[in-house]
Design an enzyme around this catalytic site. Structure first.
Site, PDB file in Angstrom:
ATOM      1  N   GLY A   1       3.154  27.619   2.448  1.00 16.48           N
ATOM      2  CA  GLY A   1       1.575  27.847   2.532  1.00 16.48           C
ATOM      3  C   GLY A   1       1.225  27.986   4.143  1.00 16.48           C
ATOM      4  O   GLY A   1       1.876  27.297   4.906  1.00 16.48           O
TER       5      GLY A   1
ATOM      6  N   GLN B   1      -4.564  27.108  11.011  1.00 13.99           N
ATOM      7  CA  GLN B   1      -3.317  26.604  11.908  1.00 13.99           C
ATOM      8  C   GLN B   1      -3.038  27.350  12.775  1.00 13.99           C
ATOM      9  O   GLN B   1      -1.874  27.030  13.833  1.00 13.99           O
ATOM     10  CB  GLN B   1      -2.237  26.464  10.538  1.00 13.99           C
ATOM     11  CG  GLN B   1      -2.507  25.345   9.725  1.00 13.99           C
ATOM     12  CD  GLN B   1      -1.597  25.389   8.899  1.00 13.99           C
ATOM     13  OE1 GLN B   1      -1.479  25.937   7.568  1.00 13.99           O
ATOM     14  NE2 GLN B   1      -0.629  24.316   8.776  1.00 13.99           N
TER      15      GLN B   1
ATOM     16  N   CYS C   1       3.147  19.076   6.280  1.00 13.22           N
ATOM     17  CA  CYS C   1       2.197  20.053   6.662  1.00 13.22           C
ATOM     18  C   CYS C   1       2.865  20.752   8.198  1.00 13.22           C
ATOM     19  O   CYS C   1       3.423  19.932   8.870  1.00 13.22           O
ATOM     20  CB  CYS C   1       0.920  19.377   7.163  1.00 13.22           C
ATOM     21  SG  CYS C   1      -0.261  20.639   8.052  1.00 13.22           S
ATOM     22  N   LEU C   2       2.861  21.953   8.308  1.00 12.92           N
ATOM     23  CA  LEU C   2       3.578  22.717   9.284  1.00 12.92           C
ATOM     24  C   LEU C   2       2.710  22.071  10.609  1.00 12.92           C
ATOM     25  O   LEU C   2       3.514  22.173  11.822  1.00 12.92           O
ATOM     26  CB  LEU C   2       3.364  24.133   9.304  1.00 12.92           C
ATOM     27  CG  LEU C   2       4.320  24.515   8.108  1.00 12.92           C
ATOM     28  CD1 LEU C   2       4.132  25.997   7.788  1.00 12.92           C
ATOM     29  CD2 LEU C   2       5.760  24.313   8.131  1.00 12.92           C
TER      30      LEU C   2
ATOM     31  N   HIS D   1      -4.225  22.504  -0.370  1.00  9.38           N
ATOM     32  CA  HIS D   1      -3.902  21.920   0.911  1.00  9.38           C
ATOM     33  C   HIS D   1      -4.529  22.824   1.741  1.00  9.38           C
ATOM     34  O   HIS D   1      -4.917  22.471   2.957  1.00  9.38           O
ATOM     35  CB  HIS D   1      -2.205  21.759   0.824  1.00  9.38           C
ATOM     36  CG  HIS D   1      -1.889  21.362   2.210  1.00  9.38           C
ATOM     37  ND1 HIS D   1      -1.286  20.196   2.522  1.00  9.38           N
ATOM     38  CD2 HIS D   1      -1.632  22.123   3.381  1.00  9.38           C
ATOM     39  CE1 HIS D   1      -0.726  20.256   3.827  1.00  9.38           C
ATOM     40  NE2 HIS D   1      -0.999  21.235   4.317  1.00  9.38           N
ATOM     41  N   GLU D   2      -4.292  24.158   1.623  1.00 11.08           N
ATOM     42  CA  GLU D   2      -4.545  25.202   2.642  1.00 11.08           C
ATOM     43  C   GLU D   2      -6.093  25.438   2.556  1.00 11.08           C
ATOM     44  O   GLU D   2      -6.512  25.650   3.704  1.00 11.08           O
ATOM     45  CB  GLU D   2      -4.049  26.628   2.063  1.00 11.08           C
ATOM     46  CG  GLU D   2      -2.309  26.851   1.924  1.00 11.08           C
ATOM     47  CD  GLU D   2      -1.669  26.261   3.045  1.00 11.08           C
ATOM     48  OE1 GLU D   2      -0.561  25.504   2.739  1.00 11.08           O
ATOM     49  OE2 GLU D   2      -2.292  26.007   4.169  1.00 11.08           O
TER      50      GLU D   2
ATOM     51  N   HIS E   1      -7.451  22.928   5.013  1.00 10.12           N
ATOM     52  CA  HIS E   1      -7.291  23.501   6.317  1.00 10.12           C
ATOM     53  C   HIS E   1      -8.396  24.330   6.822  1.00 10.12           C
ATOM     54  O   HIS E   1      -9.065  24.283   7.833  1.00 10.12           O
ATOM     55  CB  HIS E   1      -5.881  24.360   6.622  1.00 10.12           C
ATOM     56  CG  HIS E   1      -4.699  23.471   6.732  1.00 10.12           C
ATOM     57  ND1 HIS E   1      -4.740  22.718   7.954  1.00 10.12           N
ATOM     58  CD2 HIS E   1      -3.696  23.501   5.964  1.00 10.12           C
ATOM     59  CE1 HIS E   1      -3.502  22.010   7.741  1.00 10.12           C
ATOM     60  NE2 HIS E   1      -2.943  22.714   7.004  1.00 10.12           N
TER      61      HIS E   1
END
Ligand code: K2U
Ligand code: ZN
Length: 182
Positions: free
Chosen positions: A48, A53, A94-95, A136-137, A140
């Site tokens: 994702g 981000q 998380c990236l 999660h996205e 963000h």
């Protein structure tokens, strides 16, 4: 359509805490952004990615939880229509917070309404990893990073770890010292 890998912001960059604005018009600019985000996600690799981000503060997320890495989902202006009372725990990463994994509890089943790349509205019912990823996205896009679901103590330790990681990268961009240490 050429695609580009975009740089991913790292926690605790304050830009990760900006709220994304709704997309006014699903046009070629948004379609190019989604393509670049997908390329960035697949390269990371991740399942994702939110526009926040990559320092674009508009409500676009891309998701692909398939094993074959060929089932891209794009959500523009996503809205949570419903969420179950039952919760499920998942060890999230998380990236934007590389190397940190911890359990987060979220509603197990959700219904999301969004626009697709043609600007058409659709609804998805999600559970399991897809529900975790979409939530999660969507966090963000609200300027929330998953570590904010953890204790204050954990957040301060993660912040210190990320700032050290940033310093080490600045002192030694090649990562030579790190490889020598292995
Ligand atoms: O940073 C991101 O938003 C990408 C996240 C998405 C995600 C986090 C936790 C749980 C589900 C999705 C990940 O870093 S993608 C990496 C990953 C891969 C497989 C399973 C979990 C996380
Ligand atoms: Zn993330």
């Amino acid at each position: 359509m050429t695609m580009a890998r975009l740089p991913i912001l790292r926690y605790p960059d304050p830009r990760l805490h900006r709220k994304a604005k709704p997309v006014a018009q699903v046009d070629d600019r948004i379609r190019q952004l989604a393509a670049d985000m997908a390329e960035t996600m697949y390269e990371a690799p991740g399942i994702g990615l939110a526009a926040t981000q990559v320092d674009v503060h508009e409500q676009v997320i891309v998701v692909d939880i398939s094993e074959t890495r060929d089932q891209l989902m794009v959500f523009i202006n996503p809205v949570l229509l419903s969420k179950s009372d039952s919760l499920s725990d998942y060890e999230e990463g998380c990236l934007s917070v590389p190397g940190v994994y911890d359990d987060v509890s979220r509603p197990a089943v959700i219904e999301v309404q969004a626009l697709d790349l043609a600007g058409e509205s659709f609804v998805v019912r999600a559970e399991g990893l897809l529900a975790v990823c979409i939530q999660h996205e969507m966090d963000h896009l609200q300027g929330k990073v998953f570590v904010q679901h953890l204790s204050r103590l954990k957040q301060s330790r993660i912040r210190a770890k990320m700032l050290k990681q940033e310093k080490d990268r600045a002192d030694d961009p090649s990562g030579e010292a790190a490889s020598l240490a292995l």
